[in-house]
Design a protein around this motif. Structure first.
Motif, PDB file in Angstrom:
ATOM      1  N   ASP A  95     -11.136   1.785  41.036  1.00  0.00           N
ATOM      2  CA  ASP A  95     -10.130   1.937  39.984  1.00  0.00           C
ATOM      3  C   ASP A  95     -10.273   0.742  39.041  1.00  0.00           C
ATOM      4  N   GLU A  96     -10.735   0.995  37.832  1.00  0.00           N
ATOM      5  CA  GLU A  96     -10.910  -0.053  36.828  1.00  0.00           C
ATOM      6  C   GLU A  96      -9.977   0.169  35.646  1.00  0.00           C
ATOM      7  N   SER A  97      -8.847   0.782  35.896  1.00  0.00           N
ATOM      8  CA  SER A  97      -7.882   1.074  34.853  1.00  0.00           C
ATOM      9  C   SER A  97      -7.452  -0.184  34.103  1.00  0.00           C
ATOM     10  N   ASP A  98      -7.398  -1.295  34.779  1.00  0.00           N
ATOM     11  CA  ASP A  98      -6.997  -2.559  34.161  1.00  0.00           C
ATOM     12  C   ASP A  98      -8.187  -3.419  33.758  1.00  0.00           C
ATOM     13  N   GLY A  99      -9.367  -2.827  33.695  1.00  0.00           N
ATOM     14  CA  GLY A  99     -10.590  -3.544  33.330  1.00  0.00           C
ATOM     15  C   GLY A  99     -11.528  -3.624  34.533  1.00  0.00           C
ATOM     16  N   PRO A 100     -12.838  -3.806  34.270  1.00  0.00           N
ATOM     17  CA  PRO A 100     -13.822  -3.892  35.355  1.00  0.00           C
ATOM     18  C   PRO A 100     -13.535  -5.054  36.293  1.00  0.00           C
ATOM     19  N   ALA A 101     -13.831  -4.848  37.552  1.00  0.00           N
ATOM     20  CA  ALA A 101     -13.687  -5.923  38.551  1.00  0.00           C
ATOM     21  C   ALA A 101     -14.684  -7.027  38.248  1.00  0.00           C
ATOM     22  N   PRO A 123      -4.453   6.516  37.872  1.00  0.00           N
ATOM     23  CA  PRO A 123      -5.575   5.724  37.353  1.00  0.00           C
ATOM     24  C   PRO A 123      -6.113   6.371  36.074  1.00  0.00           C
ATOM     25  N   THR A 124      -6.489   5.559  35.111  1.00  0.00           N
ATOM     26  CA  THR A 124      -7.030   6.082  33.855  1.00  0.00           C
ATOM     27  C   THR A 124      -8.537   5.881  33.740  1.00  0.00           C
ATOM     28  N   LEU A 125      -9.114   5.025  34.582  1.00  0.00           N
ATOM     29  CA  LEU A 125     -10.569   4.812  34.600  1.00  0.00           C
ATOM     30  C   LEU A 125     -11.004   4.533  36.026  1.00  0.00           C
ATOM     31  N   ILE A 126     -11.830   5.414  36.546  1.00  0.00           N
ATOM     32  CA  ILE A 126     -12.421   5.216  37.870  1.00  0.00           C
ATOM     33  C   ILE A 126     -13.928   5.236  37.684  1.00  0.00           C
ATOM     34  N   THR A 127     -14.577   4.197  38.195  1.00  0.00           N
ATOM     35  CA  THR A 127     -16.024   4.077  38.054  1.00  0.00           C
ATOM     36  C   THR A 127     -16.703   4.357  39.385  1.00  0.00           C
ATOM     37  N   LEU A 128     -17.742   5.174  39.334  1.00  0.00           N
ATOM     38  CA  LEU A 128     -18.582   5.458  40.489  1.00  0.00           C
ATOM     39  C   LEU A 128     -19.747   4.482  40.462  1.00  0.00           C
ATOM     40  N   TYR A 129     -19.878   3.696  41.522  1.00  0.00           N
ATOM     41  CA  TYR A 129     -20.978   2.756  41.652  1.00  0.00           C
ATOM     42  C   TYR A 129     -21.945   3.243  42.720  1.00  0.00           C
ATOM     43  N   ALA A 130     -23.243   3.027  42.480  1.00  0.00           N
ATOM     44  CA  ALA A 130     -24.279   3.296  43.474  1.00  0.00           C
ATOM     45  C   ALA A 130     -24.700   1.967  44.075  1.00  0.00           C
TER      46      ALA A 130
END
Length: 95
Positions: A88-94, A6-13
């Motif tokens: 995992d937002e490697s392909d863009g945000p959900a 993965p190249t972009l992983i976002t932590l959400y609260a």
């Protein structure tokens, strides 16, 4: 490691109702793993993962950002957090 890293992983609260972007972890071969704290209040957990490493239970060890791809995969293994989630937002945000 045979899986695509993965190249972009976002932590959400999730504590405040609507998901809130708290921190972003990025990986590239040039820069390695970097973290950006998006929300100072909720992003401290992301900074803590970056500073102290992530426990990868399946491998029974703590993984540090210096391990690049292994760190990114370890982040995604964290599935039992009550108020946070890693996506995992490697392909863009959900959507």
């Amino acid at each position: 490691m045979t899986e695509k890293t993965p190249t972009l992983i976002t932590l959400y609260a999730y504590a405040s109702g609507e998901p809130k972007r708290a921190a972003e972890f990025r990986w590239s071969e040039d820069k390695g793993v970097t973290v950006t704290v998006v929300d100072p209040e909720w992003g401290v957990v992301g900074k803590q993962f970056y500073d102290e490493g992530v426990l990868w239970r399946e491998r029974a060890r703590r993984v540090l950002p210096s391990e690049g791809p292994a760190f990114m995969h370890a982040l995604l293994s964290r599935t039992s957090m009550s108020y946070y989630g890693l996506v995992d937002e490697s392909d863009g945000p959900a959507a």
